[in-house]
Scaffold this motif. Sequence first.
Motif, PDB file in Angstrom:
ATOM      1  N   GLU A  77      -4.113  -3.713   1.916  1.00  0.00           N
ATOM      2  CA  GLU A  77      -4.343  -4.007   3.331  1.00  0.00           C
ATOM      3  C   GLU A  77      -5.502  -3.196   3.907  1.00  0.00           C
ATOM      4  O   GLU A  77      -6.059  -3.564   4.924  1.00  0.00           O
ATOM      5  CB  GLU A  77      -3.068  -3.741   4.125  1.00  0.00           C
ATOM      6  N   ASP A  78      -5.861  -2.100   3.263  1.00  0.00           N
ATOM      7  CA  ASP A  78      -6.953  -1.243   3.720  1.00  0.00           C
ATOM      8  C   ASP A  78      -8.288  -1.854   3.309  1.00  0.00           C
ATOM      9  O   ASP A  78      -8.541  -2.097   2.125  1.00  0.00           O
ATOM     10  CB  ASP A  78      -6.780   0.156   3.124  1.00  0.00           C
ATOM     11  N   GLU A  79      -9.155  -2.113   4.285  1.00  0.00           N
ATOM     12  CA  GLU A  79     -10.430  -2.781   4.023  1.00  0.00           C
ATOM     13  C   GLU A  79     -11.352  -1.952   3.129  1.00  0.00           C
ATOM     14  O   GLU A  79     -12.041  -2.494   2.268  1.00  0.00           O
ATOM     15  CB  GLU A  79     -11.136  -3.137   5.331  1.00  0.00           C
ATOM     16  N   ASP A  80     -11.385  -0.632   3.316  1.00  0.00           N
ATOM     17  CA  ASP A  80     -12.231   0.221   2.470  1.00  0.00           C
ATOM     18  C   ASP A  80     -11.754   0.175   1.022  1.00  0.00           C
ATOM     19  O   ASP A  80     -12.562   0.092   0.087  1.00  0.00           O
ATOM     20  CB  ASP A  80     -12.213   1.669   2.980  1.00  0.00           C
ATOM     21  N   GLU A  81     -10.460   0.232   0.852  1.00  0.00           N
ATOM     22  CA  GLU A  81      -9.893   0.179  -0.494  1.00  0.00           C
ATOM     23  C   GLU A  81     -10.148  -1.191  -1.130  1.00  0.00           C
ATOM     24  O   GLU A  81     -10.432  -1.294  -2.322  1.00  0.00           O
ATOM     25  CB  GLU A  81      -8.393   0.478  -0.450  1.00  0.00           C
ATOM     26  N   LYS A  82     -10.064  -2.242  -0.320  1.00  0.00           N
ATOM     27  CA  LYS A  82     -10.344  -3.587  -0.821  1.00  0.00           C
ATOM     28  C   LYS A  82     -11.762  -3.699  -1.347  1.00  0.00           C
ATOM     29  O   LYS A  82     -12.013  -4.312  -2.386  1.00  0.00           O
ATOM     30  CB  LYS A  82     -10.139  -4.624   0.283  1.00  0.00           C
ATOM     31  N   GLU A  83     -12.703  -3.094  -0.633  1.00  0.00           N
ATOM     32  CA  GLU A  83     -14.103  -3.134  -1.069  1.00  0.00           C
ATOM     33  C   GLU A  83     -14.283  -2.420  -2.410  1.00  0.00           C
ATOM     34  O   GLU A  83     -15.001  -2.901  -3.289  1.00  0.00           O
ATOM     35  CB  GLU A  83     -15.025  -2.534  -0.006  1.00  0.00           C
ATOM     36  N   LEU A  85     -11.967  -2.007  -4.681  1.00  0.00           N
ATOM     37  CA  LEU A  85     -11.322  -2.828  -5.705  1.00  0.00           C
ATOM     38  C   LEU A  85     -12.183  -4.038  -6.074  1.00  0.00           C
ATOM     39  O   LEU A  85     -12.279  -4.402  -7.246  1.00  0.00           O
ATOM     40  CB  LEU A  85      -9.941  -3.284  -5.226  1.00  0.00           C
ATOM     41  N   LYS A  86     -12.808  -4.648  -5.073  1.00  0.00           N
ATOM     42  CA  LYS A  86     -13.688  -5.793  -5.339  1.00  0.00           C
ATOM     43  C   LYS A  86     -14.866  -5.382  -6.212  1.00  0.00           C
ATOM     44  O   LYS A  86     -15.279  -6.120  -7.114  1.00  0.00           O
ATOM     45  CB  LYS A  86     -14.198  -6.395  -4.030  1.00  0.00           C
ATOM     46  N   LYS A  87     -15.409  -4.193  -5.947  1.00  0.00           N
ATOM     47  CA  LYS A  87     -16.529  -3.698  -6.745  1.00  0.00           C
ATOM     48  C   LYS A  87     -16.101  -3.498  -8.203  1.00  0.00           C
ATOM     49  O   LYS A  87     -16.790  -3.919  -9.126  1.00  0.00           O
ATOM     50  CB  LYS A  87     -17.047  -2.389  -6.155  1.00  0.00           C
ATOM     51  N   LYS A  88     -14.934  -2.866  -8.393  1.00  0.00           N
ATOM     52  CA  LYS A  88     -14.423  -2.663  -9.750  1.00  0.00           C
ATOM     53  C   LYS A  88     -14.173  -4.002 -10.432  1.00  0.00           C
ATOM     54  O   LYS A  88     -14.483  -4.176 -11.618  1.00  0.00           O
ATOM     55  CB  LYS A  88     -13.120  -1.866  -9.720  1.00  0.00           C
TER      56      LYS A  88
END
Length: 123
Positions: A77-83, A85-88
């Motif tokens: 749910e955290d947008e920074d964490e999502k980014e 994860l998307k990069k990885k």
Amino acid sequence: MDIIWRVAEDKIREAMKNGEFDNLPGFGKPLELEDLSHIPEDLRIGYLMLKNAGYVFEEVELKKDLMTLEDLLRCCEDEDEKEKLKKKLNEKLLRWNALMKKRNKTNSQALRDYQRRIDEKFR
């Protein structure tokens, strides 16, 4: 066979009710099932030998990582964490695609034989 199944199920339910399974190792933890259904039956023993020896193809590890990252993305749910994860995920996808492209160029006799056996099984 149906009656045997019912008797076994009744015995298991009774044992569960009596708490006979409560002190088993791994109680309450998810099972780690090894699904080998995607591997042709005649190759399973070789696959298990390689796996038990600690040898896993890079593609398998990458596929596991991709699935894990996709699951994490769905739950995050955290947008920074999502980014992050998307990069990885994108990095792993690039590596996966490069490996698959390289694999397709390796047109060895063993791969052709394996493909022929797979095709025969589906006919």
